[in-house]
Motif scaffolding. Structure first.
Motif, PDB file in Angstrom:
ATOM      1  N   GLU A  18      41.697  41.270  47.778  1.00 59.43           N
ATOM      2  CA  GLU A  18      42.947  41.354  47.010  1.00 59.43           C
ATOM      3  C   GLU A  18      42.699  41.176  45.518  1.00 59.43           C
ATOM      4  O   GLU A  18      43.297  41.869  44.689  1.00 59.43           O
ATOM      5  CB  GLU A  18      43.935  40.298  47.501  1.00 59.43           C
ATOM      6  CG  GLU A  18      44.519  40.568  48.867  1.00 59.43           C
ATOM      7  CD  GLU A  18      45.393  39.425  49.353  1.00 59.43           C
ATOM      8  OE1 GLU A  18      45.734  38.535  48.529  1.00 59.43           O
ATOM      9  OE2 GLU A  18      45.733  39.424  50.542  1.00 59.43           O
ATOM     10  N   ALA A  19      41.808  40.242  45.185  1.00 54.65           N
ATOM     11  CA  ALA A  19      41.501  40.001  43.766  1.00 54.65           C
ATOM     12  C   ALA A  19      40.821  41.220  43.143  1.00 54.65           C
ATOM     13  O   ALA A  19      41.118  41.591  41.994  1.00 54.65           O
ATOM     14  CB  ALA A  19      40.629  38.767  43.622  1.00 54.65           C
ATOM     15  N   ALA A  20      39.916  41.849  43.890  1.00 54.64           N
ATOM     16  CA  ALA A  20      39.230  43.041  43.376  1.00 54.64           C
ATOM     17  C   ALA A  20      40.224  44.171  43.144  1.00 54.64           C
ATOM     18  O   ALA A  20      40.189  44.851  42.108  1.00 54.64           O
ATOM     19  CB  ALA A  20      38.138  43.477  44.344  1.00 54.64           C
ATOM     20  N   ILE A  21      41.130  44.364  44.095  1.00 54.63           N
ATOM     21  CA  ILE A  21      42.127  45.433  43.948  1.00 54.63           C
ATOM     22  C   ILE A  21      43.052  45.142  42.767  1.00 54.63           C
ATOM     23  O   ILE A  21      43.326  46.025  41.948  1.00 54.63           O
ATOM     24  CB  ILE A  21      42.926  45.601  45.258  1.00 54.63           C
ATOM     25  CG1 ILE A  21      42.023  46.168  46.344  1.00 54.63           C
ATOM     26  CG2 ILE A  21      44.132  46.486  45.048  1.00 54.63           C
ATOM     27  CD1 ILE A  21      42.646  46.148  47.726  1.00 54.63           C
ATOM     28  N   ARG A  46      35.179  44.097  33.948  1.00 56.83           N
ATOM     29  CA  ARG A  46      34.057  43.184  34.188  1.00 56.83           C
ATOM     30  C   ARG A  46      34.414  42.155  35.245  1.00 56.83           C
ATOM     31  O   ARG A  46      33.584  41.811  36.112  1.00 56.83           O
ATOM     32  CB  ARG A  46      33.645  42.499  32.882  1.00 56.83           C
ATOM     33  CG  ARG A  46      32.929  43.425  31.925  1.00 56.83           C
ATOM     34  CD  ARG A  46      32.271  42.676  30.784  1.00 56.83           C
ATOM     35  NE  ARG A  46      33.224  41.923  29.967  1.00 56.83           N
ATOM     36  CZ  ARG A  46      33.873  42.410  28.927  1.00 56.83           C
ATOM     37  NH1 ARG A  46      33.689  43.651  28.562  1.00 56.83           N
ATOM     38  NH2 ARG A  46      34.705  41.655  28.241  1.00 56.83           N
ATOM     39  N   LEU A  47      35.650  41.670  35.212  1.00 64.32           N
ATOM     40  CA  LEU A  47      36.116  40.737  36.236  1.00 64.32           C
ATOM     41  C   LEU A  47      36.101  41.396  37.603  1.00 64.32           C
ATOM     42  O   LEU A  47      35.714  40.763  38.599  1.00 64.32           O
ATOM     43  CB  LEU A  47      37.525  40.247  35.900  1.00 64.32           C
ATOM     44  CG  LEU A  47      38.166  39.301  36.914  1.00 64.32           C
ATOM     45  CD1 LEU A  47      37.385  37.996  36.989  1.00 64.32           C
ATOM     46  CD2 LEU A  47      39.618  39.056  36.568  1.00 64.32           C
ATOM     47  N   ALA A  48      36.503  42.659  37.686  1.00 60.49           N
ATOM     48  CA  ALA A  48      36.492  43.376  38.965  1.00 60.49           C
ATOM     49  C   ALA A  48      35.067  43.489  39.511  1.00 60.49           C
ATOM     50  O   ALA A  48      34.850  43.352  40.721  1.00 60.49           O
ATOM     51  CB  ALA A  48      37.111  44.761  38.803  1.00 60.49           C
ATOM     52  N   VAL A  49      34.107  43.704  38.623  1.00 61.28           N
ATOM     53  CA  VAL A  49      32.705  43.780  39.061  1.00 61.28           C
ATOM     54  C   VAL A  49      32.245  42.428  39.601  1.00 61.28           C
ATOM     55  O   VAL A  49      31.589  42.345  40.651  1.00 61.28           O
ATOM     56  CB  VAL A  49      31.807  44.255  37.892  1.00 61.28           C
ATOM     57  CG1 VAL A  49      30.337  44.078  38.226  1.00 61.28           C
ATOM     58  CG2 VAL A  49      32.113  45.702  37.550  1.00 61.28           C
ATOM     59  N   VAL A  50      32.618  41.355  38.921  1.00 61.27           N
ATOM     60  CA  VAL A  50      32.241  40.010  39.368  1.00 61.27           C
ATOM     61  C   VAL A  50      32.889  39.694  40.716  1.00 61.27           C
ATOM     62  O   VAL A  50      32.242  39.139  41.625  1.00 61.27           O
ATOM     63  CB  VAL A  50      32.632  38.952  38.302  1.00 61.27           C
ATOM     64  CG1 VAL A  50      32.497  37.552  38.842  1.00 61.27           C
ATOM     65  CG2 VAL A  50      31.785  39.126  37.060  1.00 61.27           C
ATOM     66  N   VAL A  51      34.153  40.054  40.864  1.00 64.68           N
ATOM     67  CA  VAL A  51      34.858  39.785  42.121  1.00 64.68           C
ATOM     68  C   VAL A  51      34.267  40.614  43.253  1.00 64.68           C
ATOM     69  O   VAL A  51      34.136  40.140  44.386  1.00 64.68           O
ATOM     70  CB  VAL A  51      36.373  40.035  41.958  1.00 64.68           C
ATOM     71  CG1 VAL A  51      37.081  39.978  43.289  1.00 64.68           C
ATOM     72  CG2 VAL A  51      36.972  39.005  41.013  1.00 64.68           C
ATOM     73  N   THR A  52      33.869  41.851  42.966  1.00 67.98           N
ATOM     74  CA  THR A  52      33.228  42.683  43.990  1.00 67.98           C
ATOM     75  C   THR A  52      31.891  42.071  44.414  1.00 67.98           C
ATOM     76  O   THR A  52      31.558  42.055  45.611  1.00 67.98           O
ATOM     77  CB  THR A  52      33.020  44.112  43.451  1.00 67.98           C
ATOM     78  OG1 THR A  52      34.283  44.632  43.039  1.00 67.98           O
ATOM     79  CG2 THR A  52      32.429  45.016  44.514  1.00 67.98           C
ATOM     80  N   ALA A  53      31.130  41.538  43.465  1.00 66.80           N
ATOM     81  CA  ALA A  53      29.871  40.864  43.805  1.00 66.80           C
ATOM     82  C   ALA A  53      30.145  39.621  44.653  1.00 66.80           C
ATOM     83  O   ALA A  53      29.421  39.339  45.622  1.00 66.80           O
ATOM     84  CB  ALA A  53      29.114  40.482  42.535  1.00 66.80           C
TER      85      ALA A  53
END
Length: 125
Positions: A97-100, A61-68
């Motif tokens: 970097e955060a998304a990865i 879920r964090l990765a989705v937020v960071v991608t947005a």
């Protein structure tokens, strides 16, 4: 030679019976303790896997937020109204970097939660 044996046959037989009974009782106790150790191991492993799976879901879920967030930073860059290009590029790099990192961490936590782990018992040397 006959006088060397101080116990009667019935006494020797009773002593051997007690020894065998004691050996069997020890084996039963060892088996019970081993079973309890395995159950404790698998219970703790199941709890750990559930926690890891929950962490993996939160990281996804964090990765989705960071991608947005990364898309929004890209949109700010596309508008181009009096924005510092260097700051926008830095923000894009950080969000990438955060998304990865969050995706990789989520995958590692999920992979552990799906791996098969077996009880090996106490290793003695």
């Amino acid at each position: 030679m006959r006088g060397a044996n101080f116990e009667t046959k019935s006494q020797r037989k009773a002593r051997r019976k007690r020894q065998v009974a004691g050996l069997l009782a020890n084996r039963v106790v060892d088996a019970r303790v081993g079973f309890e150790d395995r159950m404790t191991f698998y219970r703790k492993l199941r709890e750990m896997k559930l926690r890891r799976r929950a962490i993996a879901d939160a990281m996804r879920r964090l990765a989705v937020v960071v991608t947005a967030l990364q898309r929004e930073v890209g949109r700010v860059d596309d508008r181009g109204r009096a924005t510092n290009a260097r700051l926008v590029d830095e923000a894009l790099g950080l969000t990438k970097e955060a998304a990865i990192a969050s995706t990789v961490a989520a995958d590692e936590f999920y992979a552990f939660s799906r791996s098969r782990i077996y009880y090996q018992g106490v290793l003695t040397s």
